[in-house]
Design an enzyme around this catalytic site. Sequence first.
Site, PDB file in Angstrom:
ATOM      1  CB  CYS A 181      -1.424  52.176  10.452  1.00  0.00           C
ATOM      2  SG  CYS A 181      -2.238  51.208   9.200  1.00  0.00           S
TER       3      CYS A 181
ATOM      4  CD  GLN B 276      -9.461  44.051   9.522  1.00  0.00           C
ATOM      5  OE1 GLN B 276     -10.535  43.719  10.013  1.00  0.00           O
ATOM      6  NE2 GLN B 276      -8.723  45.014  10.032  1.00  0.00           N
TER       7      GLN B 276
ATOM      8  CB  ALA C  24      -1.230  40.943  11.422  1.00  0.00           C
ATOM      9  CB  THR C  25       2.913  44.621  11.996  1.00  0.00           C
ATOM     10  OG1 THR C  25       1.709  45.373  11.891  1.00  0.00           O
ATOM     11  CG2 THR C  25       4.051  45.413  11.407  1.00  0.00           C
TER      12      THR C  25
ATOM     13  CG  HIS D 224      -5.442  44.036  17.835  1.00  0.00           C
ATOM     14  ND1 HIS D 224      -5.876  45.304  17.494  1.00  0.00           N
ATOM     15  CD2 HIS D 224      -4.381  43.798  17.038  1.00  0.00           C
ATOM     16  CE1 HIS D 224      -5.113  45.803  16.550  1.00  0.00           C
ATOM     17  NE2 HIS D 224      -4.201  44.918  16.260  1.00  0.00           N
TER      18      HIS D 224
ATOM     19  CB  THR E 279       9.769  34.044  26.352  1.00  0.00           C
ATOM     20  OG1 THR E 279      11.094  33.941  26.813  1.00  0.00           O
ATOM     21  CG2 THR E 279       8.829  33.264  27.241  1.00  0.00           C
TER      22      THR E 279
ATOM     23  CB  SER F 205      -4.118  40.484  13.648  1.00  0.00           C
ATOM     24  OG  SER F 205      -4.108  41.461  14.649  1.00  0.00           O
TER      25      SER F 205
END
Lengths: 85, 445
Positions: free
Chosen positions: B369, B223, B115-116, B245, B283, B243
Amino acid sequence: MAAAVRSQVISLYRMMLTESKKFPSYNYRTYALRRVRDAFRANGALEDPRAVERLVVEGQQTLALIKRQVSIGRMYATQKSVVDD
Amino acid sequence: LIKKNNTCVCANLFRSKPSQRHQASPDLNKIKLIKRHELEIDELRPLYMDFQATTPMDPRVLDAMLPYQVNYYGNPHSKTHAFGWESESAMETARRQVADLIGADPREIIFTSGATESNNMAIKGVARFYKTKKRHVITTQTEHKCVLDSCRILASEGFSITYLPVQANGIVDLELLEASIRPDTSLLSVMTINNEIGVKQPMKEIGQICRSKGVFLHTDAAQAVGKIPINVTDMKVDLMSISGHKIYGPKGVGALYVRRRPRVRLEPLQSGGGQERGLRSGTVPTPLAVGLGAACSIAQQEMEYDHQRVSMLANRLVQKITSELPDVIMNGDAEQRYAGCVNLSFAYVEGESLLMALKDVALSSGSACTSASLEPSYVLRAIGTDEDLAHSSIRFGIGRFTTEAEVDYTAEKCITQVSRLREMSPLWEMVQEGIDLKSIKWTQH
């Protein structure tokens, strides 16, 4: 549901629960047991034989998945969780 | 402790004369300490209550990924052999699974590293593409660090950025949002569900405003995806970050939804062979993409079941804690929220000491973070929390694999430790005596 199908479903249910109990990870184990039980309960009233057949096939695939993931969990096992009995 | 020839070095120390053994020699005490330390290392694992930081992979996701890590290792962009074809087919299946979860077309999904990266691509890409005519970008003060930092970089490139404040409940003021849109605004970025306080923004209304003003809407839905029903057409969203994870998928993969009708153009961040429609060369990691697809498909199936369970467990946790402890504040709106993210402030208790006291529960006092710095969370500051309450906040994350036993254990431990810390607190003593802390004049010694 025909008697033969019914006994097949019950034996699948029992096998899935037996295999799920073998997960070394507390979270995966409790999730698998809970999810299998709730899924069978939710579909308990189903009558259409084709739908039942489809779910049985899906159940058998999930059973194979549980067996594979249990082996992997055992290969990389770690200590028990604080809340694990 | 170094082990020589598989026997413990300390075994040598036991070959002492009989008369000497009766005295508790200092060596023996040292050995006991070492042995006890060794036993402590093999301790039980803490229970995981930090589902907003990351989530464990669902076994079904791992099962889907493994064949692509073992035997089907082809590069999905190889056009000339079966390895490439089967890998590409898996990647496209995954793309469709991601698209189905958010109501998009598979051609609108770009795989990224998370997502970043998606946030960076969306914000910098759109702003830079339209920079000749449009120089204004709007975002909120409670966004994720990557969004705020991308905007900071744009500001240094000459763009003008508006950081919208949020109300005390964490939700943006829609009138203020509409008023801040200028004729030269290219992009508005608002996250769907906040990762620290769990607040849900009114995306449909924001989408309506942006569509009517001709401004692109980007949302960081990391989220939200897979937890609440999302439809990009209903929300009138033009760009969405996903995202892996956060939805029980692998780490290191994410996606960006880029609308095709009406077309959103972006300047690519990463140049190369033109993969992913030229927007993100490189890739595509097939095993990770397959994992993301499987995670999305499972999330779609399990959304209702998980939502009911998570809501029930969150209520249980909050009820248990607030019924035994006074002066506990929930940060963020009580209704417009995702149930699984509970951020509580315990007055007169310091957050870090509470976290240390709860060492067999994995919790966080802010987002992962920003947890390295000593400053209290900027999200809590933005919703107007007092400095001292901001320092005493803990985020409880509940997810698919959380059990009632874990919630009960966490609640009990929390109640015990908060009570213990409050007993030790002189501020708590003063409050019990009825002194208003705000009226105290603190003096230097």
